[in-house]
Design a protein around this motif. Structure first.
Motif, PDB file in Angstrom:
ATOM      1  N   LYS A   2      -5.816  17.235 -10.545  1.00  0.00           N
ATOM      2  CA  LYS A   2      -4.618  16.772 -11.212  1.00  0.00           C
ATOM      3  C   LYS A   2      -3.400  16.847 -10.275  1.00  0.00           C
ATOM      4  O   LYS A   2      -2.576  15.942 -10.257  1.00  0.00           O
ATOM      5  CB  LYS A   2      -4.391  17.615 -12.460  1.00  0.00           C
ATOM      6  N   ASN A   3      -3.286  17.929  -9.483  1.00  0.00           N
ATOM      7  CA  ASN A   3      -2.178  18.094  -8.551  1.00  0.00           C
ATOM      8  C   ASN A   3      -2.235  17.072  -7.422  1.00  0.00           C
ATOM      9  O   ASN A   3      -1.206  16.572  -6.984  1.00  0.00           O
ATOM     10  CB  ASN A   3      -2.163  19.509  -7.969  1.00  0.00           C
ATOM     11  N   SER A   4      -3.391  16.790  -6.910  1.00  0.00           N
ATOM     12  CA  SER A   4      -3.505  15.825  -5.809  1.00  0.00           C
ATOM     13  C   SER A   4      -3.118  14.425  -6.275  1.00  0.00           C
ATOM     14  O   SER A   4      -2.563  13.640  -5.507  1.00  0.00           O
ATOM     15  CB  SER A   4      -4.923  15.831  -5.234  1.00  0.00           C
ATOM     16  N   LYS A   5      -3.414  14.101  -7.536  1.00  0.00           N
ATOM     17  CA  LYS A   5      -3.019  12.798  -8.062  1.00  0.00           C
ATOM     18  C   LYS A   5      -1.496  12.715  -8.179  1.00  0.00           C
ATOM     19  O   LYS A   5      -0.901  11.683  -7.863  1.00  0.00           O
ATOM     20  CB  LYS A   5      -3.676  12.567  -9.419  1.00  0.00           C
ATOM     21  N   ILE A   9       0.935  10.103  -6.152  1.00  0.00           N
ATOM     22  CA  ILE A   9       1.907   9.240  -6.825  1.00  0.00           C
ATOM     23  C   ILE A   9       3.305   9.478  -6.273  1.00  0.00           C
ATOM     24  O   ILE A   9       4.060   8.521  -6.028  1.00  0.00           O
ATOM     25  CB  ILE A   9       1.861   9.475  -8.355  1.00  0.00           C
ATOM     26  N   ALA A  10       3.671  10.725  -6.015  1.00  0.00           N
ATOM     27  CA  ALA A  10       4.988  11.045  -5.472  1.00  0.00           C
ATOM     28  C   ALA A  10       5.149  10.456  -4.066  1.00  0.00           C
ATOM     29  O   ALA A  10       6.194   9.865  -3.747  1.00  0.00           O
ATOM     30  CB  ALA A  10       5.200  12.554  -5.447  1.00  0.00           C
ATOM     31  N   GLY A  16       7.351   3.608  -1.358  1.00  0.00           N
ATOM     32  CA  GLY A  16       7.838   2.384  -1.978  1.00  0.00           C
ATOM     33  C   GLY A  16       9.354   2.302  -1.961  1.00  0.00           C
ATOM     34  O   GLY A  16       9.936   1.233  -1.716  1.00  0.00           O
ATOM     35  N   PHE A  17      10.011   3.428  -2.210  1.00  0.00           N
ATOM     36  CA  PHE A  17      11.471   3.468  -2.189  1.00  0.00           C
ATOM     37  C   PHE A  17      11.999   3.120  -0.798  1.00  0.00           C
ATOM     38  O   PHE A  17      12.901   2.295  -0.650  1.00  0.00           O
ATOM     39  CB  PHE A  17      11.965   4.856  -2.617  1.00  0.00           C
ATOM     40  N   PHE A  18      11.434   3.735   0.243  1.00  0.00           N
ATOM     41  CA  PHE A  18      11.891   3.464   1.599  1.00  0.00           C
ATOM     42  C   PHE A  18      11.570   2.036   2.033  1.00  0.00           C
ATOM     43  O   PHE A  18      12.364   1.398   2.737  1.00  0.00           O
ATOM     44  CB  PHE A  18      11.321   4.486   2.592  1.00  0.00           C
ATOM     45  N   LEU A  19      10.440   1.518   1.589  1.00  0.00           N
ATOM     46  CA  LEU A  19      10.104   0.130   1.888  1.00  0.00           C
ATOM     47  C   LEU A  19      11.108  -0.816   1.225  1.00  0.00           C
ATOM     48  O   LEU A  19      11.580  -1.776   1.848  1.00  0.00           O
ATOM     49  CB  LEU A  19       8.674  -0.188   1.421  1.00  0.00           C
ATOM     50  N   LEU A  20      11.457  -0.537  -0.022  1.00  0.00           N
ATOM     51  CA  LEU A  20      12.448  -1.343  -0.732  1.00  0.00           C
ATOM     52  C   LEU A  20      13.804  -1.275  -0.023  1.00  0.00           C
ATOM     53  O   LEU A  20      14.476  -2.302   0.163  1.00  0.00           O
ATOM     54  CB  LEU A  20      12.579  -0.867  -2.177  1.00  0.00           C
ATOM     55  N   MET A  21      14.231  -0.099   0.399  1.00  0.00           N
ATOM     56  CA  MET A  21      15.503   0.046   1.111  1.00  0.00           C
ATOM     57  C   MET A  21      15.481  -0.716   2.440  1.00  0.00           C
ATOM     58  O   MET A  21      16.472  -1.347   2.830  1.00  0.00           O
ATOM     59  CB  MET A  21      15.820   1.529   1.374  1.00  0.00           C
ATOM     60  N   PHE A  22      14.336  -0.692   3.128  1.00  0.00           N
ATOM     61  CA  PHE A  22      14.204  -1.406   4.395  1.00  0.00           C
ATOM     62  C   PHE A  22      14.308  -2.920   4.168  1.00  0.00           C
ATOM     63  O   PHE A  22      15.001  -3.623   4.916  1.00  0.00           O
ATOM     64  CB  PHE A  22      12.877  -1.049   5.075  1.00  0.00           C
TER      65      PHE A  22
END
Length: 144
Positions: A2-5, A9-10, A16-22
Motif C-alpha cells: 500500500k505504501n509503495s503505491k 502516485i506521489a 507530472g507537475f514539473f512536466l506541465l511547468m516545463f
C-alpha cells in the motif's frame, strides 16, 4: 504494498507537475514577441546653467522638431534627458541640431568607455544556461 503505491502516485504527480511547468515555460518563450521599442535610446545633454520655465518649454519644443526624438523629454535644473529612435537619429545628431537651433552652452553626456561596453541586462548572461535555452526554444518556434 500500500505504501509503495502511494509513493509511486506521489512521484508520478510530482513528475507530472514539473512536466506541465516545463511545457508552460516553453510555450511562454515560444509565444513571446520581440520588444516593439528595441531601438529607443535614452540620451542626456548637460547645460551650464539651470533653466527657467520659459527656457524649459523652448528646449522641449525645439527637441520635438528634431527627427527621431520621442515625446518623452525630461528637463530638470540644467539637464535634459530625452528618448530617441537610434535608427532615425543618434545622440550626436540630436545634440548638433539642438545647438544650431539655439545659442546654448551645453555638452553631450557620453558614457565612460568602461560603462559603455557593459552588458545591459544583469539577469540574462549570454553564456548562461537560461539565455542559451531561451535562444534554442525561440529558434525552434520562430523560424520567420
Amino acid at each position: 504494498m500500500k505504501n509503495s503505491k502511494k509513493i509511486k502516485i506521489a512521484l508520478l504527480s510530482i513528475l507530472g507537475f514539473f512536466l506541465l511547468m516545463f511545457v508552460i515555460l516553453v510555450y511562454h518563450i515560444a509565444a513571446a514577441r520581440p520588444v516593439e521599442n528595441a531601438t529607443i535610446q535614452v540620451s542626456r545633454i548637460d547645460f551650464d546653467k539651470p533653466f527657467d520655465s520659459l527656457t524649459t518649454i523652448e528646449i522641449k519644443q525645439k527637441l520635438h522638431t528634431i527627427a527621431g526624438v520621442k515625446s518623452e523629454i525630461i528637463v530638470k535644473r540644467n539637464v535634459v534627458v530625452y528618448f530617441h529612435d537610434n535608427q532615425i537619429s543618434d545622440s550626436k545628431k540630436v545634440y548638433d541640431e539642438l545647438m544650431t537651433k539655439g545659442n546654448y552652452e551645453a555638452e553631450r553626456f557620453v558614457l565612460p568607455e568602461n560603462l559603455a561596453n557593459k552588458q545591459v541586462c544583469p539577469v540574462m548572461k549570454k553564456d548562461g544556461v537560461s539565455y542559451k535555452f531561451t535562444k534554442f526554444v525561440q529558434g525552434i518556434f520562430n523560424k520567420s
